[in-house]
Design an enzyme around this catalytic site. Structure first.
Site, PDB file in Angstrom:
ATOM      1  N   ASP A 189       0.807  -1.158   0.173  1.00  0.00           N
ATOM      2  CA  ASP A 189      -0.585  -0.026  -0.112  1.00  0.00           C
ATOM      3  C   ASP A 189       0.762   1.142  -0.077  1.00  0.00           C
ATOM      4  OD1 ASP A 189      -1.746   1.675   0.221  1.00  0.00           O
ATOM      5  OD2 ASP A 189      -2.182   1.818   2.650  1.00  0.00           O
ATOM      6  N   ASP A 233      -4.332   4.128   2.502  1.00  0.00           N
ATOM      7  CA  ASP A 233      -5.729   3.187   3.274  1.00  0.00           C
ATOM      8  C   ASP A 233      -5.504   1.909   3.724  1.00  0.00           C
ATOM      9  OD1 ASP A 233      -5.030   1.834   1.134  1.00  0.00           O
ATOM     10  OD2 ASP A 233      -7.070   3.249  -0.178  1.00  0.00           O
ATOM     11  N   ASP A 243      -1.585  -1.124  -3.955  1.00  0.00           N
ATOM     12  CA  ASP A 243      -2.094  -0.691  -5.042  1.00  0.00           C
ATOM     13  C   ASP A 243      -1.149  -0.675  -5.892  1.00  0.00           C
ATOM     14  OD1 ASP A 243      -0.224   1.586  -4.449  1.00  0.00           O
ATOM     15  OD2 ASP A 243      -1.874   2.326  -2.693  1.00  0.00           O
ATOM     16  N   ASP A 298      -9.668 -15.810 -16.063  1.00  0.00           N
ATOM     17  CA  ASP A 298     -10.228 -17.143 -15.206  1.00  0.00           C
ATOM     18  C   ASP A 298     -11.049 -17.615 -15.515  1.00  0.00           C
ATOM     19  OD1 ASP A 298     -10.860 -16.598 -12.300  1.00  0.00           O
ATOM     20  OD2 ASP A 298     -12.661 -15.690 -13.201  1.00  0.00           O
ATOM     21  N   GLU A 342      -7.456 -20.801 -16.383  1.00  0.00           N
ATOM     22  CA  GLU A 342      -7.913 -21.559 -15.199  1.00  0.00           C
ATOM     23  C   GLU A 342      -8.848 -23.185 -15.454  1.00  0.00           C
ATOM     24  OE1 GLU A 342      -9.618 -20.319 -11.227  1.00  0.00           O
ATOM     25  OE2 GLU A 342     -10.348 -18.769 -12.744  1.00  0.00           O
TER      26      GLU A 342
END
Length: 553
Positions: free
Chosen positions: A21, A25, A29, A199, A253
């Protein structure tokens, strides 16, 4: 065998919410990832796989995409993404991103338009069916609990969602939808990304008629939903329209199918996708939501199956990812005495197998499962969605929590442990989106970097041995003790060298008898000793969780 850069690569998966991070927050990121590019270069990996970074309302941590061409606000901007991509490429590291095209978010403009009216040009971007006598079209269930159908819109019809109700499935039967998908793929490839992890790609082809398709005892819906009638056709079209025009890697996947079906979509003669994840080995002992006991011979036989693919296929190998528990907690021994040697052993196992290797963030420092004590500590939508079903089936909350402490997806999603300082060095803020493992003071990157005998540095050494080593990458795989209850031993035989890997996956000291043909093999590396050794007898004495890599003369 045709050589390809993606066959020789070691891929490092980053779960962006949990990596680093940058703004306090409590959510990882892209600028946080950028700040750790030198760390990734030092580790020696070849490719980064970035889990979803797209604009999303986060019903399923980014796997519900609201806008495929935007970056999630919590993660940064498209300019941050470009900086990340360029920074990786400058360091000789490629980048693949998640392609989530079985479903979108229900907040995507396509779905909002689709739901508004049967007359909408976007109506057939999704799968809508009328109910049956006031009930959903059939009894299919969602992977995340409850019905796979949700009533919505002014017409009172139901849309299909294999996952959360905020993840409506896309209708791949619609050529306009497929054209949209191919266009968004080109958007990212033209930016310079080096491929896609696809995915739940085996789910994109659906049955064309849902009438009277109730299934009795739908315990494993993946075997009903996966590998639909047009999957091969869709993948061939995707390859022709998009993928064949770029030098990229694709890995699907492929959960929910048997070996024959998986091999078909990755056969290089079929021009579909390059690689597929096989889940049998990593999920050994798993029965839906339960992690049962398993034996080493069971695991070895599953590994052998995926290693013995034909000349026209190439396997993958991984021990953990964002959907599975920590490798050292399942396949190693995460007790203080054996965590470090067993994590190093798993490094050797991962990086000496046949196939493209996938390493998950934090495994290179031996991060362990989180000690969950209550259900409110979990974030995973799957756990929350299936709670009522599990309890209704006779499981007690206590036993369900016990199972989750073995196999929950959130174990792999806890924040990366960078230091022994506040919040494990993950964030400057006071809170994190998911709890930090309390063992971060002992297990963190900072300690690993400062200790030349650490797990991190052992990974570096194995990666260096593997790099550009055709014998170890392309060599044949042969398990030489497949029924041994404690030893995992195999050879990798190339054109001019044979490597012998001997792993003691137990807390016992084991005298392992081997064939005399290995006499004279030289020790390349061990996780317990730096002393150079040669095999001079037919018995090798291995300490608990000892791993050795030998090479022929």
């Amino acid at each position: 065998m045709k050589k390809e850069w993606w066959k020789e690569a070691v891929v490092y998966q980053i779960y962006p919410r949990s990596f680093k991070d940058s703004d306090g927050d409590g959510i990882g990121d892209i600028p946080g990832i950028i700040s750790k590019l030198d760390y990734l270069e030092a580790l020696g990996i070849d490719v980064v796989w970035l889990s979803p970074h797209f604009d999303s309302p986060n019903a399923d941590n980014g796997y519900d995409i609201r806008d495929y061409r935007k970056v999630m606000k919590e993660f940064g901007t498209i300019e941050d993404f470009d900086t990340l991509l360029n920074g990786l490429h400058e360091r000789g590291i490629k980048l693949i991103i998640d392609l989530v095209i079985n479903h979108s978010s229900d907040e995507h403009k396509w779905f909002q338009e689709s739901m508004a009216s049967k007359e909408s040009p976007y109506r057939d971007y999704y799968i809508w069916k009328p109910g049956k006598e006031g009930n959903p079209p059939n009894n299919w269930t969602s992977f995340f609990g409850g019905s796979a159908w949700e009533k919505a819109g002014p017409d009172g019809e139901y849309y299909l969602h294999y996952f959360a109700k905020k993840q409506p499935d896309l209708n791949w039967e619609n050529p306009k939808l497929r054209a949209e998908v191919y266009d968004l793929m080109r958007f990212w490839l033209d930016k310079g990304v080096d491929g896609f992890r696809m995915d739940v790609i085996a789910l994109i082809s659906k049955p064309t008629d849902f009438k009277d398709m109730d299934v009795e005892g739908l315990k494993h819906p993946e075997y009903t939903y996966a590998y639909g009638p047009r999957l091969n056709e869709f993948l061939k079209e995707m390859n022709k329209e998009v993928l064949s025009n770029y030098d990229v890697m694709t890995v699907g996947e492929a959960y929910g199918g048997n070996a024959e079906k998986t091999l078909e979509i990755t056969d290089e003669r079929n021009n579909e996708i390059d690689l597929a994840f096989w889940f049998d080995a990593v999920r050994v002992g798993r029965d839906n939501f339960k992690q049962n006991d398993w034996t080493l011979p069971e695991f070895k036989k599953l590994v052998k199956t995926q290693s013995d693919v034909s000349y026209h296929n190439w396997p993958t190998f991984f021990l953990s990812n964002h959907d599975n528990p920590r490798a050292v907690s399942k396949f190693g021994d995460d007790t203080p005495e054996y965590r470090i040697p067993s994590a190093k052993l798993l490094a050797m196992l991962l990086l000496t197998q046949r196939g493209t290797a996938f390493l998950y963030q934090g495994d290179e420092i031996g991060m362990t499962n989180y000690p969950f004590t209550s259900f409110d500590q979990f974030d995973d939508v799957e756990i929350k969605g299936n709670y009522d079903k599990i309890i209704a089936n006779g499981e007690s909350p206590e036993s369900y929590l016990e199972d989750l402490n073995k196999m929950a997806r959130d174990h792999a999603r806890t924040p990366m442990q960078w230091s022994d300082q506040k919040q494990a060095g993950f964030t400057s803020g006071n809170t994190t989106w998911l709890g930090i493992n309390p063992n971060f003071k002992a297990i963190n990157v900072e300690h690993n970097l400062s200790d030349s005998n650490s797990i991190f540095h052992f990974y570096r050494k194995i990666l260096d041995i593997r790099k550009n080593n055709d014998n170890l990458i392309y060599g044949d795989y042969n398990d030489i003790a497949i029924n041994h209850p404690e030893i995992f031993a195999y050879t990798r035989t190339g054109k001019n060298k044979t490597y012998l890997v001997v792993l003691n996956m137990s807390r016992s000291t084991v005298d392992f008898k081997i064939n005399k043909q290995y006499k004279g093999y030289n020790l390349v590396i061990s996780n317990l000793t730096e002393e150079l050794q040669t095999i001079d007898s037919q018995t090798i004495k291995l300490q608990p969780w000892e791993a050795r890599l030998y090479v022929s003369n």
